[in-house]
Write a protein that holds these residues in place. Structure first.
Motif, mmCIF file in Angstrom:
data_model
loop_
_atom_site.group_PDB
_atom_site.id
_atom_site.type_symbol
_atom_site.label_atom_id
_atom_site.label_comp_id
_atom_site.label_asym_id
_atom_site.label_seq_id
_atom_site.Cartn_x
_atom_site.Cartn_y
_atom_site.Cartn_z
ATOM 1 N N ALA A 242 -13.950 -8.082 11.390
ATOM 2 C CA ALA A 242 -13.016 -7.265 12.166
ATOM 3 C C ALA A 242 -13.691 -5.967 12.590
ATOM 4 N N ASP A 243 -13.625 -5.663 13.867
ATOM 5 C CA ASP A 243 -14.205 -4.438 14.411
ATOM 6 C C ASP A 243 -13.144 -3.353 14.349
ATOM 7 N N LYS A 244 -13.080 -2.664 13.225
ATOM 8 C CA LYS A 244 -12.010 -1.687 13.009
ATOM 9 C C LYS A 244 -12.572 -0.334 12.579
ATOM 10 N N GLN A 245 -11.785 0.703 12.820
ATOM 11 C CA GLN A 245 -12.132 2.051 12.412
ATOM 12 C C GLN A 245 -11.273 2.437 11.209
ATOM 13 N N PRO A 246 -11.811 3.203 10.271
ATOM 14 C CA PRO A 246 -11.040 3.594 9.081
ATOM 15 C C PRO A 246 -9.710 4.274 9.411
ATOM 16 N N ARG A 247 -9.642 5.003 10.511
ATOM 17 C CA ARG A 247 -8.411 5.739 10.833
ATOM 18 C C ARG A 247 -7.249 4.806 11.143
ATOM 19 N N PHE A 248 -7.548 3.548 11.446
ATOM 20 C CA PHE A 248 -6.490 2.594 11.756
ATOM 21 C C PHE A 248 -6.152 1.680 10.569
ATOM 22 N N VAL A 249 -6.596 2.048 9.388
ATOM 23 C CA VAL A 249 -6.315 1.267 8.187
ATOM 24 C C VAL A 249 -5.462 2.100 7.242
ATOM 25 N N LYS A 250 -4.325 1.547 6.812
ATOM 26 C CA LYS A 250 -3.476 2.216 5.831
ATOM 27 C C LYS A 250 -3.934 1.820 4.435
ATOM 28 N N PRO A 251 -3.952 2.751 3.504
ATOM 29 C CA PRO A 251 -4.470 2.461 2.158
ATOM 30 C C PRO A 251 -3.489 1.635 1.335
ATOM 31 N N PRO A 252 -3.936 1.105 0.196
ATOM 32 C CA PRO A 252 -3.018 0.393 -0.701
ATOM 33 C C PRO A 252 -1.787 1.247 -1.001
ATOM 34 N N GLY A 253 -0.634 0.581 -1.038
ATOM 35 C CA GLY A 253 0.614 1.290 -1.259
ATOM 36 C C GLY A 253 1.350 1.629 0.013
ATOM 37 N N LEU B 294 -7.029 -7.651 2.446
ATOM 38 C CA LEU B 294 -7.933 -7.246 1.370
ATOM 39 C C LEU B 294 -8.039 -5.730 1.269
ATOM 40 N N ASP B 295 -8.171 -5.240 0.045
ATOM 41 C CA ASP B 295 -8.546 -3.850 -0.200
ATOM 42 C C ASP B 295 -10.067 -3.772 -0.125
ATOM 43 N N ASP B 296 -10.581 -3.395 1.030
ATOM 44 C CA ASP B 296 -12.032 -3.390 1.259
ATOM 45 C C ASP B 296 -12.780 -2.472 0.299
ATOM 46 N N GLU B 297 -12.143 -1.384 -0.107
ATOM 47 C CA GLU B 297 -12.835 -0.395 -0.920
ATOM 48 C C GLU B 297 -13.021 -0.867 -2.362
ATOM 49 N N ARG B 298 -12.114 -1.724 -2.847
ATOM 50 C CA ARG B 298 -12.111 -2.021 -4.282
ATOM 51 C C ARG B 298 -12.307 -3.487 -4.633
ATOM 52 N N LEU C 210 5.556 -26.514 11.915
ATOM 53 C CA LEU C 210 4.190 -26.485 12.436
ATOM 54 C C LEU C 210 4.157 -25.687 13.730
ATOM 55 N N PHE C 211 3.026 -25.018 13.974
ATOM 56 C CA PHE C 211 2.886 -24.185 15.163
ATOM 57 C C PHE C 211 1.573 -24.486 15.865
ATOM 58 N N SER C 212 1.586 -24.342 17.182
ATOM 59 C CA SER C 212 0.400 -24.586 18.002
ATOM 60 C C SER C 212 -0.067 -23.277 18.638
ATOM 61 N N ALA C 213 0.484 -22.912 19.798
ATOM 62 C CA ALA C 213 0.192 -21.613 20.422
ATOM 63 C C ALA C 213 1.330 -20.663 20.070
ATOM 64 N N PHE C 214 0.978 -19.457 19.631
ATOM 65 C CA PHE C 214 2.028 -18.564 19.121
ATOM 66 C C PHE C 214 1.539 -17.117 19.078
ATOM 67 N N ASP C 215 2.499 -16.212 18.932
ATOM 68 C CA ASP C 215 2.257 -14.796 18.667
ATOM 69 C C ASP C 215 2.945 -14.504 17.340
ATOM 70 N N LEU C 216 2.169 -14.196 16.322
ATOM 71 C CA LEU C 216 2.679 -13.971 14.969
ATOM 72 C C LEU C 216 2.445 -12.516 14.579
ATOM 73 N N ALA C 217 3.498 -11.842 14.125
ATOM 74 C CA ALA C 217 3.373 -10.456 13.667
ATOM 75 C C ALA C 217 3.951 -10.346 12.262
ATOM 76 N N PHE C 218 3.372 -9.487 11.442
ATOM 77 C CA PHE C 218 3.807 -9.351 10.054
ATOM 78 C C PHE C 218 3.369 -7.995 9.509
ATOM 79 N N ASP C 219 4.151 -7.471 8.579
ATOM 80 C CA ASP C 219 3.767 -6.270 7.852
ATOM 81 C C ASP C 219 3.313 -6.687 6.460
ATOM 82 N N PHE C 220 2.271 -6.032 5.936
ATOM 83 C CA PHE C 220 1.800 -6.347 4.593
ATOM 84 C C PHE C 220 1.426 -5.069 3.860
ATOM 85 N N LYS C 221 1.592 -5.110 2.550
ATOM 86 C CA LYS C 221 1.253 -3.958 1.707
ATOM 87 C C LYS C 221 0.436 -4.435 0.520
ATOM 88 N N LEU C 222 -0.738 -3.853 0.355
ATOM 89 C CA LEU C 222 -1.647 -4.189 -0.736
ATOM 90 C C LEU C 222 -1.431 -3.282 -1.932
#
Length: 463
Positions: free
Chosen positions: A375-386, A348-352, A306-318
């Motif tokens: 999420a307040d994000k710009q497309p240039r900071f999003v990597k596509p599926p794969g 999530l794959d926002d486009e599909r 179990l966790f309370s206050a933390f800094d969590l980082a992870f890589d993910f690929k859709l």
């Protein structure tokens, strides 16, 4: 008289040998540093990829912007592997974004023979964004270390003044300082050697032609390197596979996924790890595709801890059209069907995927606080599926929470605040009392019936 003349001639010969040394070989008197710029001309350098001009004025390299030109770089003829580089850089106008290539690469055949510079660039950013000394992958992957990851360093750059940069590129680690401030730390092995380069950026307004970017006191050290340790707690963008630097370990980071097996994880509402669906292959944790439904196949997995206050980082690929999520403060106490309940960093794959258009005002899109805050994000900071994206969730002891996507902060809120509770009251979570306000909970990776992969999952407890 003869002895005086002899002494004079010996002195003259000695001074001639010292001051006539080749500009790329002349060492400064300070512990093996080599001057890359002799203060007089551009011997050892060449301009590539654009039409901006470079000249030496009063011991300073002055680059001038040219209209209708791409980014132009003055690069060293020599390449470097491991090094420590120091120089001073001055920008006098907001249009004059600049940077320093470290282990830079050049493809002379690219862009119809006009050439293309690419690789690690240490930013000089005079704009309000203020990401100077952040690390950018020029003409390739984009931002590796935006200064949202180290906001206290945003004030280090001084407009209209010479700013001192220090860049360490040793092994797969690149660290930067700006005017003595610790700024960026990236671990990446894409380039092990390359040139040093000075950038004059392209300009959008022809009236900015002639704007100047200046460089001086450029020196490098390549032997007997003594890295300067960071004294502050700087977030590290670490692209090694499921590994931590010594610095990260000393700052309290540890892996939540060891890259080999399911140690530390079990199935949600289960006593063991699922015996199908989830797999670990070549250091990557993957949930297999099934029917696209929420937690009806192998099911979600959660940390045993179990966790309370933390800094969590992870890589993910859709994969294309995929849906998943990383949840936190999961208590497993709701007794609901489907996915366990918790605050969710949407994956999530926002486009599909249709979920991106559901909810309210985009609050179910990638990196959002699912069903609560878009999420307040710009497309240039999003990597596509794969391709791999980097997620991060920071929960501070005072209940402030931040979501990051590829180093850029995209969500911030305060758990338990009135604003937060008002959002919960109009969300799908309104049926659960005190939703998301538990003092501690599990971290969860969601099975939503689509193939999604994770790696480099690390966490640090915050006090």
């Amino acid at each position: 008289m003869k002895s005086t003349l002899r002494l004079f001639l010996i002195t003259l010969i000695t001074l001639t040998l010292v001051y006539c040394s080749p500009p790329d070989q002349k060492e400064s008197s300070d512990e093996g540093w080599v001057e890359l710029f002799n203060g007089e001309n551009l011997d050892g350098w060449k301009a590539v990829a654009g039409q901006a001009t470079f000249e030496v004025v009063d011991g300073v390299i002055v680059g001038k912007a040219v209209a209708d030109s791409p980014n132009t770089f003055l690069i060293t003829e020599k390449e470097y592997g491991d090094f420590i580089l120091e120089l001073e850089l001055k920008i006098e106008h907001l249009s004059s974004n600049s940077g320093i290539m470290a282990r830079g690469q050049f493809d002379p055949a690219a862009r119809d023979g006009n050439g293309l510079v690419f690789g690690y660039q240490i930013e000089a950013d005079p704009s309000e964004r203020a990401w100077s000394a952040g690390i950018y992958d020029e003409a390739r992957r984009g931002w590796l270390y935006p200064l949202d990851l180290n906001p206290v360093a945003k004030s280090a750059f001084k407009m209209g003044e010479f700013n001192k940069y220090r860049i360490e590129a040793i092994g797969d680690e690149i660290k930067t300082w700006l005017n003595g401030v610790e700024v960026a730390y990236v671990v990446d092995d894409m380039d092990s050697q390359g040139f040093i380069g000075l950038q004059v950026h392209s300009i959008g307004n022809p009236e900015d032609a002639g704007r100047e970017t200046s460089f001086r006191n450029i020196r490098i050290k390549t032997e007997n390197l003594d890295p300067m340790p960071f004294s502050k707690d700087i977030f590290v963008v670490n692209n090694r596979l499921n590994d931590l630097t010594d610095y990260e370990v000393t700052k309290g980071w540890r892996l939540l996924f060891n890259g080999q097996d399911s140690e530390g994880w079990i199935g949600a509402y289960k006593e063991t790890f699922p015996d199908f669906g989830w797999s670990v292959t070549d250091g990557v944790l993957t949930i297999a595709a099934s029917d696209g439904a929420e937690s009806t196949n192998a099911g979600d997995i959660v940390t045993e801890e179990l966790f309370s206050a933390f800094d969590l980082a992870f890589d993910f690929k859709l994969t294309e059209g995929a849906n998943s999520g990383v949840k936190y403060f999961v208590t497993l106490s709701e007794g609901n069907e489907g996915s366990a309940i918790g605050l969710e960093f949407q994956v999530l794959d926002d486009e599909r995927h249709p979920d991106a258009k559901m909810g309210r005002d985009g609050n179910r899109t990638l990196a959002s606080l699912y069903d609560l805050i878009k999420a307040d994000k710009q497309p240039r900071f999003v990597k596509p599926p794969g391709e791999w994206n980097k997620g991060r969730v920071v929960v501070y002891p005072d209940n402030r929470v931040e979501h990051y996507l590829n180093g850029v902060k995209v969500v911030e809120y305060v758990r338990g605040s009135q604003e937060y509770r008002d959002l919960v009251a109009i969300s799908k979570y309104k049926i659960w009392e005190n939703f998301g306000e538990a003092p501690e909970g599990h971290i969860l990776l969601q099975d939503h019936g689509d193939e999604v992969s994770f790696k480099n999952i690390k966490i640090k407890t915050l006090n």
